[in-house]
Design an enzyme around this catalytic site. Sequence first.
Site, mmCIF file in Angstrom:
data_model
loop_
_atom_site.group_PDB
_atom_site.id
_atom_site.type_symbol
_atom_site.label_atom_id
_atom_site.label_comp_id
_atom_site.label_asym_id
_atom_site.label_seq_id
_atom_site.Cartn_x
_atom_site.Cartn_y
_atom_site.Cartn_z
ATOM 1 N N ASP A 9 3.914 -7.371 -1.319
ATOM 2 C CA ASP A 9 3.946 -6.114 -2.022
ATOM 3 C C ASP A 9 4.861 -5.675 -2.927
ATOM 4 O O ASP A 9 5.639 -6.564 -3.064
ATOM 5 C CB ASP A 9 3.822 -4.986 -0.766
ATOM 6 C CG ASP A 9 3.084 -3.679 -0.971
ATOM 7 O OD1 ASP A 9 2.798 -3.433 -2.180
ATOM 8 O OD2 ASP A 9 2.875 -2.947 0.088
ATOM 9 N N GLU A 11 6.615 -2.205 -3.359
ATOM 10 C CA GLU A 11 7.995 -1.204 -2.951
ATOM 11 C C GLU A 11 9.186 -1.680 -2.283
ATOM 12 O O GLU A 11 9.898 -1.004 -2.179
ATOM 13 C CB GLU A 11 7.260 -0.030 -2.043
ATOM 14 C CG GLU A 11 6.175 0.360 -2.733
ATOM 15 C CD GLU A 11 4.489 -0.051 -2.858
ATOM 16 O OE1 GLU A 11 4.446 -1.018 -2.349
ATOM 17 O OE2 GLU A 11 3.856 0.626 -3.272
ATOM 18 N N HIS A 61 -0.450 -5.596 -3.615
ATOM 19 C CA HIS A 61 0.097 -4.250 -4.213
ATOM 20 C C HIS A 61 -0.893 -3.559 -5.225
ATOM 21 O O HIS A 61 -1.404 -4.146 -6.136
ATOM 22 C CB HIS A 61 1.440 -4.164 -5.003
ATOM 23 C CG HIS A 61 2.022 -3.044 -5.428
ATOM 24 N ND1 HIS A 61 2.275 -1.934 -4.834
ATOM 25 C CD2 HIS A 61 1.750 -2.713 -6.903
ATOM 26 C CE1 HIS A 61 2.494 -0.830 -5.567
ATOM 27 N NE2 HIS A 61 2.354 -1.273 -6.907
ATOM 28 N N HIS A 105 7.047 -2.271 2.775
ATOM 29 C CA HIS A 105 7.975 -0.949 2.772
ATOM 30 C C HIS A 105 7.453 -0.245 4.133
ATOM 31 O O HIS A 105 6.570 -0.380 5.154
ATOM 32 C CB HIS A 105 7.349 0.051 1.729
ATOM 33 C CG HIS A 105 5.737 -0.035 1.562
ATOM 34 N ND1 HIS A 105 5.113 0.940 2.487
ATOM 35 C CD2 HIS A 105 4.850 -0.567 0.914
ATOM 36 C CE1 HIS A 105 3.673 0.698 2.336
ATOM 37 N NE2 HIS A 105 3.639 -0.157 1.363
ATOM 38 N N HIS A 116 4.718 4.933 2.805
ATOM 39 C CA HIS A 116 3.072 5.359 2.673
ATOM 40 C C HIS A 116 2.553 4.334 3.829
ATOM 41 O O HIS A 116 3.060 3.145 4.082
ATOM 42 C CB HIS A 116 2.875 5.584 1.267
ATOM 43 C CG HIS A 116 2.550 4.063 0.795
ATOM 44 N ND1 HIS A 116 3.533 3.371 0.133
ATOM 45 C CD2 HIS A 116 1.353 3.179 0.466
ATOM 46 C CE1 HIS A 116 3.250 2.225 -0.438
ATOM 47 N NE2 HIS A 116 1.913 2.210 -0.059
ATOM 48 N N GLU A 135 1.579 -0.444 7.322
ATOM 49 C CA GLU A 135 0.815 -1.574 6.731
ATOM 50 C C GLU A 135 1.255 -2.963 7.592
ATOM 51 O O GLU A 135 0.444 -3.654 7.776
ATOM 52 C CB GLU A 135 0.840 -1.757 5.153
ATOM 53 C CG GLU A 135 0.402 -0.519 4.659
ATOM 54 C CD GLU A 135 0.699 -0.558 2.937
ATOM 55 O OE1 GLU A 135 1.281 -1.568 2.373
ATOM 56 O OE2 GLU A 135 0.492 0.599 2.356
HETATM 57 ZN ZN LIG Z 1 2.355 -1.489 -2.539
#
Ligand SMILES: [Zn+2]
Length: 275
Positions: A9, A11, A61, A105, A116, A135
Amino acid sequence: MAKVLISVDMEGVSGVVHGDHTGRDGKDYDMARRLMTLEANAAVEGAFQGGAQEVVINDSHGTQRNLLPELLDQRATVITGSPKPQTMMAGLDDTFDAVLCVGYHAMAGSEGILDHTISGRVVQEILVNGSPQGELGLNAGIAAHHGVPIVMVSGDTTCCEQARGLIPNIECAVVKEPLTRYAAKNLSPLSAQELVRGKARLGVERLLEIEPAKFSSPFTLTLKFVNSAMADVAQWVPGVSRENATTVSFTSDNFLVAFQCFRVVILAAGTTLAH
Ligand SMILES: [Zn+2]
């Protein structure tokens, strides 16, 4: 002979703190995707040092077309593009021995960089059997469905704390400390890559000591939306129950079925944003 999936990902990559980094139209996106690619390579290197024989990278991502293929370590294959089954865990099956999560993240609603869960505009909170999960937790459930442990994560302090809460002996590479949602104290890219390389190596070396996440069947996934219009639409998906104005749930004895249902529910709910 270890076979390893690396889910990447953006972030949680060192130096990344803002939508200008993570969005395709962002002014700093090209720099951020390069940093993301270099951290992915560090994890590939560490995985091979730890004993991997085969490494698959999954771009996880946004559009899932961020990693720069020409810079990637030639020993790895890469899954690019979306939509794809299992999303951030695409490619994973029971022939794999370990998963590494790079650039991850914190879950929605926690004090981490760009926190998020799947979609910030749609999802306020997701729970698995009553416990809030981001996630990483959802992906740990998918990996456990295949009998595979997540053995290493990299990201900010908050993401790594959440990872340890879920998988106590996971290897964590903390590459930045959040000051606010959009500001962090970062390791230099080279130091972050060195840390990711070392933790990836340790994770693969220790893969037999790290258990897959333990969620017990039946799996109830609960989703609290940003507004009630999203729940109005989500409840039309067969098997989905309306819990209250903004919340729905779905139960299955198969984690992957429950996850894929929620993936569709989030897509459907997101269409209300256009009204
Ligand atoms: Zn992401």
